[in-house]
Scaffold this motif. Structure first.
Motif, PDB file in Angstrom:
ATOM      1  N   GLU A   1       1.163   6.456  -6.948  1.00 26.87           N
ATOM      2  CA  GLU A   1      -0.018   5.616  -7.061  1.00 26.87           C
ATOM      3  C   GLU A   1      -1.018   6.009  -5.993  1.00 26.87           C
ATOM      4  OE1 GLU A   1      -0.663   3.678  -9.407  1.00 26.87           O
ATOM      5  OE2 GLU A   1       1.289   3.298 -10.330  1.00 26.87           O
ATOM      6  N   PRO A   2      -2.282   5.822  -6.197  1.00 28.86           N
ATOM      7  CA  PRO A   2      -2.887   5.347  -7.444  1.00 28.86           C
ATOM      8  C   PRO A   2      -2.975   6.463  -8.485  1.00 28.86           C
ATOM      9  CG  PRO A   2      -4.578   5.847  -5.861  1.00 28.86           C
ATOM     10  CD  PRO A   2      -3.280   6.111  -5.161  1.00 28.86           C
TER      11      PRO A   2
ATOM     12  N   ASP B   1     -12.092   5.467  -4.473  1.00 30.53           N
ATOM     13  CA  ASP B   1     -10.645   5.528  -4.228  1.00 30.53           C
ATOM     14  C   ASP B   1     -10.134   4.120  -3.943  1.00 30.53           C
ATOM     15  OD1 ASP B   1      -8.059   5.845  -3.056  1.00 30.53           O
ATOM     16  OD2 ASP B   1      -8.559   7.936  -2.619  1.00 30.53           O
ATOM     17  N   PRO B   2      -9.183   3.635  -4.744  1.00 30.76           N
ATOM     18  CA  PRO B   2      -8.696   2.261  -4.585  1.00 30.76           C
ATOM     19  C   PRO B   2      -7.982   2.023  -3.256  1.00 30.76           C
ATOM     20  CG  PRO B   2      -7.456   3.450  -6.274  1.00 30.76           C
ATOM     21  CD  PRO B   2      -8.620   4.297  -5.911  1.00 30.76           C
ATOM     22  N   ARG B   3      -7.569   3.086  -2.582  1.00 30.74           N
ATOM     23  CA  ARG B   3      -6.858   2.911  -1.314  1.00 30.74           C
ATOM     24  C   ARG B   3      -7.790   2.578  -0.165  1.00 30.74           C
ATOM     25  NH1 ARG B   3      -3.928   8.613  -1.716  1.00 30.74           N
ATOM     26  NH2 ARG B   3      -5.978   9.006  -2.640  1.00 30.74           N
ATOM     27  N   GLY B   4      -9.095   2.762  -0.389  1.00 34.13           N
ATOM     28  CA  GLY B   4     -10.037   2.496   0.697  1.00 34.13           C
ATOM     29  C   GLY B   4     -11.184   3.477   0.645  1.00 34.13           C
TER      30      GLY B   4
ATOM     31  N   ALA C   1     -13.233   6.512   0.862  1.00 29.53           N
ATOM     32  CA  ALA C   1     -12.901   7.933   0.933  1.00 29.53           C
ATOM     33  C   ALA C   1     -14.050   8.762   0.381  1.00 29.53           C
ATOM     34  CB  ALA C   1     -11.627   8.219   0.149  1.00 29.53           C
TER      35      ALA C   1
END
Lengths: 228, 228
Positions: free
Chosen positions: A36-37, A86-89, A91
């Motif tokens: 993921e993602p 980017d869903p992680r933060g 980027a």
DNA sequence: ACACTTTGTGTTGTGGTTACACAAAGTAGA
DNA sequence: TCTACTTTGTGTAACCACAACACAAAGTGT
């Protein structure tokens, strides 16, 4: 003067649009994510830029470790900065595009990916992140660049026939080009040199073999594509 | 899936090459640094990209707070990544270039700078960081862009004469262009529209006033500059 | 020997570009 | 008001590059 430590910075990554050409088909190298993602989704190969490396260095790292490639044409495309890309933060991605002769390499999935595969640009799967957008821009850039810069040879073997070059242009530009006029333009521009040898083999008349002209004058070269 | 926190990232900045045109001179906006590094040296205006803002947002922040400008043409140029480009540590810069009508604004130095000034591109001072390199690329981009995209109007008033437009092109491209052929090309491309009004005033025959054609067809426009 | 395919080369007509000339509109001075 | 001069608008002829062709040369297979 103090070095900066304090501020928090966006993550910085490089993403690669690797073009390959074979059998009259233009393809892009994609890799299937293991985590993921976008697990199990196809994406462009890429990596985060380390503190002490340049973009090009990051590109080569990706090409070598993830794709087993070496010494390919690279060019910076554009930097993508959408907040939510980017869903992680946060980027930021600096996109590069590469031109490769697929014959020279056999791609194998690295540890990070389920799979690595060439996809014809006409038959792309759904892509993760904003990679569709990146791909589109790369495709356009390639189309315009090929009209005024000698980059097409990166996709072919050292020796090639006029017909092979001609078909490459038609494939990338997605238009028909008169065989004979194309020949004259390319020759007049001194992009290529006739080696004197001919391709022996299967077909009919044996065509001349050409190679890229390395000592190319700055002669402006421009293919006017008619909008038929 | 976990958000990324762990890795350390390069600093990320935006630098701006702001072009202005007036009295037949193309200029760039520079600012004089108040602090180390490159204290008292001229540099391109710029700022660090905040975690939650896009590049364009950073650009506008710089234009507004540091230069008092608003609503200008902006385009991403290139991202610069040389390891040693900032003595304070690893810093990546995304360069943008802007086209401005200097008449519309009066620039004043913000808190961060000793001074802000327009410099003719022919008489640039020594620049800090790698900003000379950034400037050069911006200059080239402007030269090529003006040949196939209607960006020149960003540098002029809403209404302008054919001669003014003509001189702008000669100034940016640094070549002489035949007045009459230039006129025809521009008109055929439908870049501009005759307003019917004329510029009254000092000189001889009163020239027609034109304005940019906003509903511009995709008509390919290409100025072939002879290499005399 | 013939039909067929692919490749190399030449030719012709046309449309766009270049390099000009010239008229129109305005100013300044005698 | 007549003339000289500058700037601006419009037109034209020569030329060149490109597109659209025809055709010959070199192979293959039957």
């Amino acid at each position: 003067m103090k070095a900066f430590q304090s501020y928090k910075n966006p993550s910085l990554a490089v993403d690669l649009v690797v073009f390959g050409y074979h059998n009259n088909i233009l393809s892009v190298l994609l890799l299937n994510r293991k985590e993921e993602p976008f697990k199990d989704t196809w994406v462009l190969p890429g990596a985060f830029v380390q503190m002490e490396e340049t973009f090009l260095h990051t590109c080569c790292r990706v090409l070598q470790t993830k794709l087993g490639m070496d010494n390919v044409y690279l060019e910076q495309l554009y930097s993508f900065d959408a907040i939510e890309r980017d869903p992680r933060g946060r980027a930021v991605s600096v996109a590069y595009f590469a031109l490769v002769n697929p014959q020279k390499f056999t791609v194998t999935a690295g540890q990070m990916a389920n799979d690595v595969k060439w996809f014809p640009v006409k038959k792309l799967p759904v892509l993760g992140f904003d990679h569709k957008e990146i791909f589109k821009m790369a495709r356009q850039r390639l189309q315009s660049k090929i009209l005024y810069a000698p980059v097409s040879f990166e996709l072919l073997d050292d020796l090639f026939t006029m017909t092979e070059l001609h078909e490459l242009y038609e494939c990338i530009l997605e238009v028909e080009l008169d065989r004979r006029n194309f020949r004259r333009k390319i020759l007049d521009a001194e992009y290529i040199v006739n080696t004197g040898t001919k391709r022996e083999g299967l077909q009919n008349r044996h065509p001349d073999l050409y190679r890229f002209n390395r000592k190319l004058s700055k002669h402006h070269f421009h293919l006017n594509i008619a909008t038929n």
